[in-house]
Scaffold this active site. Structure first.
Site: not given
Ligand code: GUN
Length: 295
Positions: A53, A97, A120
């Protein structure tokens, strides 16, 4: 042999478009979209996602600020950080996350994020807006799947979409997005999960089969209709001593046999994964524009 739905190639194209848009925002509005990425603990998959990311942000010109803490970081400390980020004018997106360590209440943390910075799309306000079809931040993986289909000219309207997996991050929001009454959706949606009986009978009805079970070998060729479109959301690490890092990634679908039967299929890696990150960039840009009052 099925057409390969390359999320990697599409993501690259979309990120080029985003880079141009960000250059414009910088030049004409003195606006740099900013994303805060919070990671607690040292889950290897999470570390790898967060790295991806941040790299993607840097490449398109989004400012990303990283907050990494040990697994014993306290819930109160995290809530305090989120409040600071909610009030930080340089930050337009806040991403915590998941999964979080067991001692931290995930719901409490997600609820604390300002919904206008929830890139998100996990805050209940945004989930509610998504459900009624109001403008909101859409969760990145399901939104990325929708874009991967539409931009490969795969009709969704009127099609039977079967989703395997009912997570809050993929399965449930994807069903909500694809059932909406709008041109990029209008699907008939069926959801399958661990308690579904005769799953193969249901998956075989799918025009578009999305597999987000989080378990390798969930779908084989016998479970797929001839000519179906198959989207594999699984990311599973399998030990592989021939690789320098000691593992390789496989999806939830038996790719080799299913690609003989499907009309199109997304690979792992290089399918849904890059699309997820791309939609996160999209949401961060949108948030920056919203906060600056730019249409
Ligand atoms: N863990 C697995 N996929 C995601 C996601 O799309 N966003 C976040 N914040 N955590 C994750």
């Amino acid at each position: 042999m099925a057409k390969i739905l390359s999320g990697k190639e599409l993501a690259e194209k979309m990120r080029q478009e985003m880079k141009s848009e960000i250059d414009e925002l910088k030049t004409h509005h003195n606006l740099v979209p900013g994303l805060a990425v919070v990671l607690i603990g040292d889950n290897p998959a999470s570390l790898s996602y967060v790295k991806g990311k941040e790299k993607a942000c840097a490449r398109v010109g989004i400012l990303s600020r990283e907050y990494k803490f040990d697994a014993d970081y306290k819930e109160e400390q995290l809530l305090k950080l989120i409040r600071e980020l909610n009030n930080d004018p340089l930050i337009h997106g806040i991403l915590v996350q998941l999964p979080l360590p067991d001692h931290i209440n995930e719901e409490e943390i997600l609820y604390a994020i300002d919904p206008t910075k929830d890139v998100d799309g996990f805050h209940p306000v945004n989930i509610g807006k998504m459900m009624i079809g109001a403008p909101s931040f859409l969760p990145c993986t399901p939104h990325g799947i929708q874009q991967l289909l539409l931009r490969n000219n795969i009709e969704i309207s009127g099609k039977h979409v079967v989703i395997v997996g009912r997570s809050n991050i993929v399965g449930k929001p994807l069903a909500m997005i694809l059932v909406q009454k709008n041109p990029g959706a209008n699907a008939t949606v069926t959801m399958c999960h661990t308690r579904t009986k005769n799953m193969a009978e249901i998956t075989k009805l799918a025009d578009i089969l999305v597999v987000a079970a989080g378990r390798p070998h969930t779908v084989n060729a016998g479970m797929v209709k001839q000519g179906a479109v198959v989207i594999d959301v699984g990311v599973n690490r399998i030990e592989d001593k021939s690789k320098k890092r000691g593992y390789r990634l496989i999806g939830d679908v038996e790719f080799d046999e299913v690609s003989e039967k499907a009309s199109a299929i997304s690979p792992v890696p290089g399918g849904v994964g890059p699309m997820t990150i791309t939609m996160l960039l999209h949401n961060t840009i949108q948030s920056a524009k919203n906060h600056a009052g730019i249409k």
